[in-house]
Write a protein that holds these residues in place. Structure first.
Motif, PDB file in Angstrom:
ATOM      1  N   ILE A 141       0.868  -1.177   0.000  1.00  0.00           N
ATOM      2  CA  ILE A 141       0.000   0.000   0.000  1.00  0.00           C
ATOM      3  C   ILE A 141       0.903   1.226   0.000  1.00  0.00           C
ATOM      4  N   VAL A 142       0.627   2.146  -0.915  1.00  0.00           N
ATOM      5  CA  VAL A 142       1.387   3.385  -1.025  1.00  0.00           C
ATOM      6  C   VAL A 142       0.482   4.527  -0.599  1.00  0.00           C
ATOM      7  N   LEU A 143       0.941   5.307   0.387  1.00  0.00           N
ATOM      8  CA  LEU A 143       0.186   6.465   0.854  1.00  0.00           C
ATOM      9  C   LEU A 143       0.772   7.722   0.241  1.00  0.00           C
ATOM     10  N   THR A 144      -0.097   8.538  -0.333  1.00  0.00           N
ATOM     11  CA  THR A 144       0.341   9.787  -0.930  1.00  0.00           C
ATOM     12  C   THR A 144      -0.501  10.932  -0.398  1.00  0.00           C
ATOM     13  N   GLY A 145       0.018  12.125  -0.537  1.00  0.00           N
ATOM     14  CA  GLY A 145      -0.670  13.320  -0.063  1.00  0.00           C
ATOM     15  C   GLY A 145       0.355  14.382   0.280  1.00  0.00           C
ATOM     16  N   PHE A 146      -0.122  15.585   0.508  1.00  0.00           N
ATOM     17  CA  PHE A 146       0.756  16.708   0.815  1.00  0.00           C
ATOM     18  C   PHE A 146       1.327  16.545   2.213  1.00  0.00           C
ATOM     19  N   MET A 147       2.397  17.287   2.506  1.00  0.00           N
ATOM     20  CA  MET A 147       2.960  17.221   3.856  1.00  0.00           C
ATOM     21  C   MET A 147       1.884  17.613   4.869  1.00  0.00           C
ATOM     22  N   LEU A 168       9.463  -0.395  -4.294  1.00  0.00           N
ATOM     23  CA  LEU A 168       8.310  -1.000  -4.969  1.00  0.00           C
ATOM     24  C   LEU A 168       8.478  -2.496  -5.207  1.00  0.00           C
ATOM     25  N   ALA A 169       9.610  -3.044  -4.846  1.00  0.00           N
ATOM     26  CA  ALA A 169       9.801  -4.498  -4.904  1.00  0.00           C
ATOM     27  C   ALA A 169       9.371  -5.158  -3.593  1.00  0.00           C
ATOM     28  N   LEU A 170       9.143  -4.357  -2.561  1.00  0.00           N
ATOM     29  CA  LEU A 170       8.778  -4.896  -1.248  1.00  0.00           C
ATOM     30  C   LEU A 170       7.341  -5.405  -1.253  1.00  0.00           C
ATOM     31  N   THR A 171       7.090  -6.413  -0.431  1.00  0.00           N
ATOM     32  CA  THR A 171       5.725  -6.912  -0.267  1.00  0.00           C
ATOM     33  C   THR A 171       5.326  -6.795   1.200  1.00  0.00           C
ATOM     34  N   ASP A 172       4.030  -6.876   1.442  1.00  0.00           N
ATOM     35  CA  ASP A 172       3.480  -6.766   2.800  1.00  0.00           C
ATOM     36  C   ASP A 172       4.049  -5.531   3.491  1.00  0.00           C
ATOM     37  N   THR A 173       4.026  -4.409   2.784  1.00  0.00           N
ATOM     38  CA  THR A 173       4.624  -3.175   3.265  1.00  0.00           C
ATOM     39  C   THR A 173       3.716  -1.997   2.955  1.00  0.00           C
ATOM     40  N   VAL A 174       3.591  -1.094   3.920  1.00  0.00           N
ATOM     41  CA  VAL A 174       2.931   0.194   3.714  1.00  0.00           C
ATOM     42  C   VAL A 174       4.042   1.214   3.503  1.00  0.00           C
ATOM     43  N   ILE A 175       3.978   1.939   2.390  1.00  0.00           N
ATOM     44  CA  ILE A 175       5.009   2.901   2.017  1.00  0.00           C
ATOM     45  C   ILE A 175       4.422   4.309   2.049  1.00  0.00           C
ATOM     46  N   ALA A 176       5.044   5.204   2.818  1.00  0.00           N
ATOM     47  CA  ALA A 176       4.636   6.609   2.856  1.00  0.00           C
ATOM     48  C   ALA A 176       5.542   7.387   1.913  1.00  0.00           C
ATOM     49  N   LEU A 221       5.996   4.429 -12.318  1.00  0.00           N
ATOM     50  CA  LEU A 221       6.532   3.322 -11.519  1.00  0.00           C
ATOM     51  C   LEU A 221       5.472   2.784 -10.555  1.00  0.00           C
ATOM     52  N   ILE A 222       4.784   3.702  -9.871  1.00  0.00           N
ATOM     53  CA  ILE A 222       3.771   3.295  -8.889  1.00  0.00           C
ATOM     54  C   ILE A 222       2.591   2.622  -9.578  1.00  0.00           C
ATOM     55  N   GLU A 223       2.125   3.217 -10.674  1.00  0.00           N
ATOM     56  CA  GLU A 223       0.961   2.676 -11.385  1.00  0.00           C
ATOM     57  C   GLU A 223       1.244   1.308 -11.985  1.00  0.00           C
ATOM     58  N   GLN A 224       2.488   1.073 -12.399  1.00  0.00           N
ATOM     59  CA  GLN A 224       2.813  -0.169 -13.092  1.00  0.00           C
ATOM     60  C   GLN A 224       3.380  -1.255 -12.183  1.00  0.00           C
ATOM     61  N   ALA A 225       3.559  -0.959 -10.903  1.00  0.00           N
ATOM     62  CA  ALA A 225       4.053  -1.987  -9.985  1.00  0.00           C
ATOM     63  C   ALA A 225       2.879  -2.898  -9.605  1.00  0.00           C
ATOM     64  N   PRO A 226       2.910  -4.151 -10.049  1.00  0.00           N
ATOM     65  CA  PRO A 226       1.783  -5.051  -9.763  1.00  0.00           C
ATOM     66  C   PRO A 226       1.550  -5.191  -8.260  1.00  0.00           C
ATOM     67  N   GLY A 227       0.286  -5.237  -7.885  1.00  0.00           N
ATOM     68  CA  GLY A 227      -0.060  -5.450  -6.481  1.00  0.00           C
ATOM     69  C   GLY A 227       0.023  -4.200  -5.625  1.00  0.00           C
ATOM     70  N   THR A 228       0.107  -3.022  -6.258  1.00  0.00           N
ATOM     71  CA  THR A 228       0.221  -1.773  -5.498  1.00  0.00           C
ATOM     72  C   THR A 228      -1.131  -1.082  -5.406  1.00  0.00           C
ATOM     73  N   LEU A 229      -1.538  -0.769  -4.198  1.00  0.00           N
ATOM     74  CA  LEU A 229      -2.752   0.010  -3.949  1.00  0.00           C
ATOM     75  C   LEU A 229      -2.316   1.372  -3.425  1.00  0.00           C
ATOM     76  N   THR A 230      -2.656   2.428  -4.147  1.00  0.00           N
ATOM     77  CA  THR A 230      -2.273   3.780  -3.750  1.00  0.00           C
ATOM     78  C   THR A 230      -3.470   4.487  -3.135  1.00  0.00           C
ATOM     79  N   ILE A 231      -3.241   5.100  -1.970  1.00  0.00           N
ATOM     80  CA  ILE A 231      -4.298   5.797  -1.229  1.00  0.00           C
ATOM     81  C   ILE A 231      -3.867   7.247  -1.028  1.00  0.00           C
ATOM     82  N   PHE A 232      -4.735   8.168  -1.405  1.00  0.00           N
ATOM     83  CA  PHE A 232      -4.504   9.600  -1.235  1.00  0.00           C
ATOM     84  C   PHE A 232      -5.139  10.040   0.082  1.00  0.00           C
TER      85      PHE A 232
END
Length: 195
Positions: free
Chosen positions: A26-32, A90-98, A112-123
């Motif tokens: 899971i990738v978390l995105t958003g402003f500071m 983006l090669a990591l699994t079972d990881t939440v990335i900020a 890179l984020i969009e094409q990494a299989p198994g990635t869920l991005t949350i804003f």
């Protein structure tokens, strides 16, 4: 690599990774100030996953702080270093990335984020005045990280307006954080995760 094991809170049962379908990270995105690191740590703990803050990962790789990298090399060089650090995460699994707040500004990073299989991005979304106030409060804490973008509030708001559509386009889920505690935000995210 600077991946931290997140320890589940005693009162919450971790959700098993198998219950997330094909989601491997899971990738978390958003402003500071959106809460990416705080929410990311708690979300990872509740899932029984690891947590990685891309800014901290980059600081460990370069042996320099983010403000030092900006000062020594300028933002374009910093963004190249950030992209290289992103690839390794983006090669990591079972990881939440900020992510860092500016990571999605770079087109290559978004791809890179969009094409990494198994990635869920949350804003993690909140209005600029709320985010700015949170950052100002954080800056008062001993040992707080200096945020170069905040030195000029007008420029910071301009960056926010530039980045917000990028965050929205990149994310599969948008989670408002303005009126929620981090724990409430994590619960809301868990309820919305794929089964």
């Amino acid at each position: 690599m600077s991946v931290q094991s997140a320890k589940p809170e005693e009162a919450t049962m971790p959700t098993t990774p198998a219950s997330l379908g094909n989601v491997r990270r899971i990738v978390l995105t958003g402003f500071m100030g959106a809460g990416k690191s705080t929410i990311g740590r708690e979300l990872a703990a509740r899932l029984g996953w690891k947590f990685l803050d891309l800014d901290h990962h980059l600081e460990q790789r370069t042996q320099a702080t983010i403000p030092e990298l900006f000062e020594r090399h300028g933002e374009p060089h910093f963004r190249r270093l950030e992209s290289a650090a992103l690839v390794s995460t983006l090669a990591l699994t079972d990881t939440v990335i900020a992510l860092g707040g500016g990571t999605p500004e770079i087109h290559t990073n978004r791809l890179l984020i969009e094409q990494a299989p198994g990635t869920l991005t949350i804003f993690l979304d909140a209005p600029f005045p709320v985010l700015f106030d949170r950052c100002v409060l954080q800056a008062l804490n001993p040992g707080a990280t200096d945020r170069p973008v905040l030195k000029d509030p007008v420029l910071a708001e301009s960056r926010f307006r530039l980045r917000q559509p990028l965050y929205r386009r990149l994310a599969r889920l948008t989670q408002p954080t303005e009126d929620q505690t981090p724990a409430e935000t994590v619960t809301a995210i868990l309820e919305r995760l794929p089964k």
